[in-house]
Structure formats: C-alpha cells, structure tokens
Design an enzyme around this catalytic site. Structure first.
Site: not given
Length: 393
Positions: A292, A343
């Site tokens: 991430y 995202y």
C-alpha cells in the site's frame, strides 16, 4: 486443542473489478459500482450471486451489506463485518475477517469489497470547515499540519534521517509502480510513463514527497469471493489460499500527539511477526509484494519491517531493477499499485496478489507461489495478508 489458524482453511475463488476512473469521473453511483464488481467476481468464480451469504469491508464503506443482499436477491444474509479504524489499513484485515467467518461456520461464501464514487460523496479524509477540531487534529491543525501528506511526511523524514535513506529510494518505488502500469490497460496511468527526470522535476507536495510519491484519488470498485478451501477445489478458478493474516498496531502507535515510542515506523513490526508465524513462512519465501502506497516513504519502512532488508541497506535494495517483474529481486506493486493503477484504498492490491498466485498477472513475478499484501503503512491498525498456491500448503 487444535491450532488456531486460518492457514489453508479458506481460499479466494473469484475476483472482479469495474473500470477505474479518476476522482469524480465515474458515470455510476457507488452502490452500482459495488454490485458490478461483485457480479464480475461471481462470474470469475463460476458461481451464482445467490450463493453469497456474507460481506466484509473496511474504512467506512458506504455500500451497506443489507442493501447489497437485497439487490442481489440473496435468500439470507448470515454475516456482515466491518473492520474498525485504520482507513485503508484495513484492506487486508477485511479479507481476514471474511475468512474467519467462513472458518468458524458463520458463512459459506463471503464477498470482500471496496467501492468508491467520490464525485458522488466527496473525498474521504477531506477536511471540513466545521469550526471545531478534536482528537489528533487538536495537536496538529494549530501548527498548520492539516493534510495526510504533511502528517506522514514527519514520520518519513525522521526515518530517512535516522537511517541515511536518500530520495532515490522513494523514487525507485514510484518508478516501479509506473513501470508496471504501462503493461496494465486497467491502470489509470496506463500510457503515462514516469522517468527519473519527470519525477525529479515534479513539484513538491511536502518534503520528502514529490507529486509522484503520493497516491491518486479514484472512483471504482473491486471485490473478491472467499469460500471454504475444500469447496474451492471444485470451482472454475485455481484456488488461492489464505496462508496468513494479521492486523493491529504496536504499543501506543496511535498516540494523538505523535509521540509514539517508535515514531519512525510504518507500524508493521508486530503485525509482520504475527503474519509470518501463522503462514509458517519467512521473507525469503515471498515472490512478490503488493505494498500500500499512501506515500512512497511508508513503503520503504514497510518493506524493512517485513524483513526484506535492514533499514541501512534501503538505498542499495530499492532500485527499479530490483523492484520490477519478472527479473527483480522483489517485484513490487506489479499492477501499478495505488500510485499508478488505482487508489481503491488498497483493495486492488489484494486482487493483484491473487493474480500473481494464479499466474495471470500482466507483470508476472518469477516466483508466484507466495504473494504478500501490506495494508496502510503509518496508520493504526495496519494489516497484512500472505496468499499462496496449493504447492505451499
């Protein structure tokens, strides 16, 4: 007493996603995006949506499980689980929560998902002009520290100072994500390559983050389907097994005044330890990492805290050559990640890990049997997943 573990007991049987859009550009509302991703995952698994009996998500997901159950025509809803806190740090924990429901007999077929249409609702985390502040912001806003890049930059700057990490290490992470996105037509940044010069010349957001060190803002939805490992063997796709899962935070990491005992950290020291213990694996077993990227500096810390290199060797390890598929030492964010694919609050990373284990990634790692996903560096709680093939069990 039998061993308490999820290792090998639950498998991912289907994955699905919508088109990914720039922030505010989805033609569909958030709920419709969620349904489309779920139906795509069902089609991938070769099952009827009516077999679903549970949902799991995270980060204040707005597509409600009961409403989804009604829209999909489910005969019954047996479980609905929401990961508490951590924002995008819950992307792996949501999968673990869904798997736990299956392993304990509370559900048979669980969808884990994330849906976003921020043009419809506004951006997550955007500061509203309410006239009052509380919690962590009480210690930050009076000093002009308002946005997420500002808050996270302080931890990263401290880490870079302590370990002598250069800007080039952050740049390599951004370059790897953009490099992989050029092979991925799903990626929002497909056809928009990033060079060292373009990175270096991009504007500062807040030191040490250039524009390309920061995640995008996007609309879309992604979903996966979990089932008991034995049932998974008879379905359309080769099962991808949950080997390990962990979430949490180290001592006082979430202290509001930014005075946690270990400040320069991605908050994975205890989480990674639990993850490897459950999976019965070590960093040397991992073939690829989907990490991430809220900001590239968090990835540096996350990879070190998962044991891939000592912090003092980050500059040598973090190069584009080492991070790209298929020849690199540790292929990283092989679909483009939060920086260059989409995202989806990290959930697209989980889908890419499934593709790596299946052997269907557009940027396949040389070793696909074990894939790691790290969720939410520098947040509390953070979470992790290790996914693997039958050969690892």
């Amino acid at each position: 007493m039998s061993e308490r573990t999820l290792r090998g007991r639950v498998a991912v049987v289907g994955i699905g996603e919508t088109t990914y859009y720039k922030h505010g550009q989805s033609p569909d509302p958030e709920f419709k995006l969620a349904l489309r991703a779920i139906l795509a995952a069902c089609d991938d698994a070769g099952i009827s949506a009516k077999q679903i009996d549970g949902f799991a998500s995270y980060g204040d997901e707005r597509s409600d499980a009961v409403r989804l159950a009604s829209a999909l025509g489910l005969a019954r809803l047996r479980t609905s689980v929401m990961q508490w806190g951590g924002g995008g740090g819950g992307c792996c924990a949501a999968v673990a929560n869904g798997a736990a429901a299956i392993a304990t007999g509370q559900a048979d077929c669980v969808v884990v998902f994330r849906s976003l249409a921020q043009g419809q609702y506004g951006r997550y985390g955007q500061n509203a002009d309410s006239g009052t502040i509380s919690g962590e912001k009480s210690y930050l806003v009076p000093y002009g520290v308002i946005s997420p890049p500002q808050r996270f930059a302080m931890r990263v700057m401290r880490y870079m100072h302590e370990h002598g990490i250069r800007q080039e290490a952050l740049r390599a992470i951004a370059l790897a994500s953009y490099h992989h996105a050029q092979s991925n037509p799903r990626a929002v940044m497909y056809g928009k390559p990033l060079s060292e010069q373009r990175y270096d010349e991009s504007r500062w957001i807040v030191e040490p983050f250039h524009l390309f060190d920061c995640c995008m803002e996007n609309d879309g939805a992604a979903a996966l389907i979990l089932m008991d490992a034995e049932q998974a063997e008879d379905l359309k796709q080769r099962p991808v097994y949950l080997l390990g899962a962990a979430s949490g935070a180290s001592a006082r990491f979430g202290a509001h005044a930014h005075n946690s005992p270990v400040y320069a950290s991605a908050d994975f020291t205890t989480v990674a330890e639990d993850l490897y213990r459950m999976a019965k694996l070590s960093p040397s077993d991992v073939g690829s990492v989907q990490s991430y990227e809220n900001f590239t500096g968090g990835v540096v810390m996350a990879l070190a805290e998962h044991g891939f290199f000592p912090p003092g060797e980050a500059n040598e390890f973090l190069t584009l050559e080492n991070l790209r598929a298929s020849t690199g030492r540790l292929p990283l964010n092989t679909s483009g990640g939060n920086l260059a694919e989409c995202y989806m609050h990290g959930f697209e990373l989980v889908l890419e890990a499934v593709r790596q284990v299946r052997g269907t990634s557009l940027n396949q790692a040389a070793s696909g049997d074990v894939a790691l996903v790290t969720g939410g560096p520098m947040v509390a709680p953070a979470s992790d997943l290790l996914l693997g093939s039958q050969a690892v069990l």
